[in-house]
Design an enzyme around this catalytic site. Structure first.
Site, short mmCIF file in Angstrom:
data_model
loop_
_atom_site.label_atom_id
_atom_site.label_comp_id
_atom_site.label_asym_id
_atom_site.label_seq_id
_atom_site.Cartn_x
_atom_site.Cartn_y
_atom_site.Cartn_z
N GLY A 14 0.84 -1.20 0.00
CA GLY A 14 0.00 0.00 0.00
C GLY A 14 0.86 1.24 0.00
N ALA A 15 0.59 2.17 -0.91
CA ALA A 15 1.46 3.33 -1.08
C ALA A 15 0.75 4.65 -0.81
CB ALA A 15 2.05 3.35 -2.49
N ALA A 18 -0.09 6.23 4.96
CA ALA A 18 0.38 5.32 6.02
C ALA A 18 1.53 4.47 5.51
CB ALA A 18 -0.77 4.44 6.51
N GLY A 19 1.38 3.94 4.29
CA GLY A 19 2.44 3.11 3.72
C GLY A 19 3.72 3.88 3.46
N PHE A 117 -13.11 22.15 12.67
CA PHE A 117 -13.62 20.91 12.11
C PHE A 117 -14.58 20.29 13.12
CE2 PHE A 117 -12.14 18.01 8.53
CZ PHE A 117 -12.05 19.04 7.60
N ASP A 212 -8.50 -4.84 0.38
CA ASP A 212 -7.60 -5.96 0.11
C ASP A 212 -6.76 -6.36 1.32
OD1 ASP A 212 -8.51 -5.78 -2.57
OD2 ASP A 212 -7.01 -4.25 -2.98
N GLN A 231 -18.37 4.69 8.78
CA GLN A 231 -18.74 6.12 8.83
C GLN A 231 -19.42 6.58 7.55
OE1 GLN A 231 -15.75 9.62 8.94
NE2 GLN A 231 -16.65 9.53 11.00
N HIS A 233 -20.36 10.03 5.72
CA HIS A 233 -20.03 11.46 5.74
C HIS A 233 -21.28 12.26 5.41
CE1 HIS A 233 -18.08 15.26 4.81
NE2 HIS A 233 -16.95 14.79 5.28
N LEU A 243 -17.40 13.40 -2.44
CA LEU A 243 -17.35 14.09 -1.16
C LEU A 243 -17.16 15.59 -1.33
CD1 LEU A 243 -16.97 13.95 1.99
CD2 LEU A 243 -14.53 13.77 1.52
N GLU A 246 -15.55 18.47 4.58
CA GLU A 246 -15.97 19.08 5.84
C GLU A 246 -15.37 20.48 5.99
OE1 GLU A 246 -15.74 17.83 10.54
OE2 GLU A 246 -16.15 16.31 9.02
N ARG A 277 -19.54 13.58 12.91
CA ARG A 277 -20.14 13.17 11.64
C ARG A 277 -21.33 12.24 11.80
NH1 ARG A 277 -14.57 12.30 8.08
NH2 ARG A 277 -14.20 14.54 7.70
N HIS A 341 -18.13 6.60 3.77
CA HIS A 341 -16.90 7.36 3.66
C HIS A 341 -15.67 6.66 4.23
CE1 HIS A 341 -14.25 10.78 3.45
NE2 HIS A 341 -14.15 10.90 4.76
N GLU A 365 -6.01 3.21 7.59
CA GLU A 365 -7.40 2.77 7.64
C GLU A 365 -7.53 1.25 7.62
OE1 GLU A 365 -11.69 3.75 5.43
OE2 GLU A 365 -9.85 4.74 4.75
N ARG A 376 -15.07 8.48 13.71
CA ARG A 376 -13.83 9.24 13.51
C ARG A 376 -14.13 10.72 13.37
NH1 ARG A 376 -11.33 11.41 9.26
NH2 ARG A 376 -12.51 10.30 7.64
N LEU A 382 -5.83 11.62 8.43
CA LEU A 382 -4.49 11.92 7.94
C LEU A 382 -3.48 11.86 9.08
CD1 LEU A 382 -4.93 14.87 5.39
CD2 LEU A 382 -4.47 12.46 4.92
#
Length: 561
Positions: A14-15, A18-19, A117, A212, A231, A233, A243, A246, A277, A341, A365, A376, A382
């Site tokens: 995964g790129a 997080a990855g 937010f 995956d 969740q 949104h 989307l 927010e 949310r 979302h 995630e 969340r 992020l």
């Protein structure tokens, strides 16, 4: 294994953010690192995170306030030890990103500028216009190139390869460009494949977001936690689920019904549109269900913000509304409705990203650490990617240093070759797209903002029928190179399993908490359900159990906004 292929100390699958953050941190610890993604890295879904990233950086704010807002937002299902780490490490994470080169907006004094937010008691969301995720992703990718991290672009992981003791020691993957199946050894594997949004239809998530990593870990024996917590949104477009960030409400946009009333005053009289949310989504759905909506939507009104502010702070929101709804938000309100979302649940990990399976880590995630619990807060996603991506990278590197070179049988490849051949050999039959649409439709209708035993059982029956029909799904394209038809079938198999897990978890939790609202159990039940749900794959069946929530300082309270 193809000539020239080699193993790695740490392989990140995964790129997205997080990855990437995990890969950078692992390499900084002095080990050999590679990153593998089914798309080119800067096409990862982290692009879609628009509004910003949270941190208590101002003198008026504190990490304790950020942590409490997150605990409250989670409806007290979040593990407070993990949430404290998230809030404490947030300021340094923002500074690191700024030093990498992320062009955060600044205020008139030149300091980093923030916006409000939902669910937050301070304006602690730092941003780059309304395309923050994209900005961070591209800067992070520059860092990967700068530090020479090996990148397997457009590879699809078919299975986690394990040694004789059951430890994960690499992956079996399809090289999409060549059509070959390869064994890529690694001393440690980090899953950072994002969420499962396309289990639902529509969704704010890209078509690549098919769960995956969660499915890979689940089939390998790792438990999934809190999978019922999906969740919705509040502000998505009816036509395609796109989307509207927010950030719009953070800048002062209103939600109104067909009578022009700001209906949020009924359910969140203090925070109004900036409640959490789940609260906003339920309030919207009630307006729609009770006939005060507009063609199945409510209205998001930004006209009072003025053209200059909209063009400076919300250009992407305006572009999306124009392109997909035919509405210019400078001059008229845009119809919106709750849309799938984000998945709060995922592969159970500790605060270092470790799963129950030796050698397997997860972040972002894909993982459930759990900092989001039942709901969340916007702009914490992020933050989670960079805080816990970094921690997973550090721990995976430390683990890898103590491991010997992986020794894996070529049978891992042979088994997957047989699996793919069997798909190709199926006669013309069911089409993956038709099953996928039916799955997504029933999930949105019956496992959405409001749920009941009757609806969940109907959804379960539908998914079980779809799993049976999957055995007749054929691959029309018999080529091996860039076969998107084959990929869609493989992804569908992952999503059907995860849809089933979500439904079983939702039936299991007989209360309402956060995003999980049962009309037949409308109250939060702390006595019986202040605990996580766990699902394990046992002999082809879903085995459900519970786990206590970690509470460090904040006892559950009535949740009001």
């Amino acid at each position: 294994m193809r000539a020239g292929m080699r193993g790695h100390d740490v392989l990140v699958v995964g790129a997205g953010l997080a990855g990437m953050r995990a890969a950078l941190e692992a390499q900084a610890k002095g080990v050999d690192v590679a990153i593998m993604s089914k798309v080119y890295p800067v096409r990862s879904h982290s692009n879609a995170a628009q509004g910003g990233i949270n941190a208590a950086l101002s003198e008026e704010d504190s990490w304790e306030s950020h942590a409490f807002d997150t605990v409250k937002g989670s409806d007290y299902l979040g593990d407070q030890d993990a949430i404290e780490i998230l809030a404490k490490e947030a300021p340094q994470a923002i500074i690191e990103l700024e030093n990498f080169g992320v062009p955060f907006n600044r205020d008139e004094t030149g300091r980093l500028g923030s916006r409000n937010f939902g669910g937050a008691s301070h304006a602690r969301t730092y941003f780059v216009g309304d395309f923050t995720g994209q900005a961070i992703l591209h800067v992070m990718y520059e860092q990967l190139l700068k530090h020479g991290v090996t990148s397997y672009d457009e590879w699809f992981v078919l299975e986690l390869a394990r040694d004789d003791e059951g430890a994960v020691r690499g992956v079996v993957a399809l090289d999409i460009k060549r059509g070959t199946i390869e064994l890529v050894p690694a001393k440690a594997v980090i899953l950072a494949t994002g969420g499962l949004g396309r289990v639902y239809e529509p969704s704010t998530n890209a078509l690549i977001v098919t769960g995956d990593g969660m499915a890979l870990a689940y089939r390998a024996g790792a438990p999934l936690m809190d999978m019922e917590m999906v969740q919705f949104h509040p502000t998505t477009l009816k036509s395609n689920g796109a989307l509207l960030s927010e950030a719009a409400r953070g800048e002062g946009a209103y939600l109104i019904n067909k009578h022009g009333e700001r209906f949020m005053k009924k359910s969140a009289p203090i925070k109004m549109e900036l409640a959490s949310r789940d609260v906003v989504s339920r309030a919207e759905q009630i307006e729609i269900n009770e006939g005060r909506g507009v063609d199945g939507c409510v209205l998001l009104d930004m006209r009072h913000l003025g053209a200059a502010k909209i063009m400076e702070r919300l250009p992407q929101v305006r572009e999306l509304a124009l392109e997909f709804a035919g509405v210019d938000i400078i001059h008229e309100p845009v119809p919106v409705r709750p849309g799938m979302h984000y998945q709060m649940g995922g592969v159970k990990t500790d605060v270092w990203g470790q799963t129950e399976i030796p050698g397997l880590f997860a972040a972002g995630e894909t993982a459930c650490v759990s900092v989001h619990g039942g709901n969340r807060l916007g702009a914490n996603s992020l933050l989670e990617t960079v805080v816990f991506g970094k921690r997973a990278g550090a721990k995976a590197a430390e683990y890898a240093k103590g491991q010997k070179e992986p020794r894996l049988s070529q049978s891992w490849v042979t088994d997957q070759e047989k699996r793919i051949k069997a798909l190709f050999d199926r006669p013309p039959g069911e089409k993956a797209a038709a099953l996928r649409l039916e799955m997504g439709t029933i999930m949105t209708r019956n496992v959405g903002v409001f749920r009941s035993a009757e609806g969940l059982e109907e959804a379960r029956e539908t998914i079980l029928r779809l799993k049976e029909r999957f055995a007749r799904v054929s691959v029309q394209d018999k080529g091996r190179v860039y076969n998107s038809n084959l990929l869609s079938v493989l992804e569908l198999e992952n999503m059907l399993e995860l849809a089933h897990v979500i439904i079983e978890s939702a039936l299991f939790r007989t209360e309402s908490r956060g995003a999980h609202y049962r009309t037949d159990y409308p109250e939060r039940d702390d006595e019986n359900w202040l605990k996580h749900t766990l699902v394990r794959y046992r002999d082809g069946q879903h085995e459900l159990s519970t786990l206590p929530v970690t509470i460090t300082r904040w006892q559950p309270q009535v949740r009001q906004y």
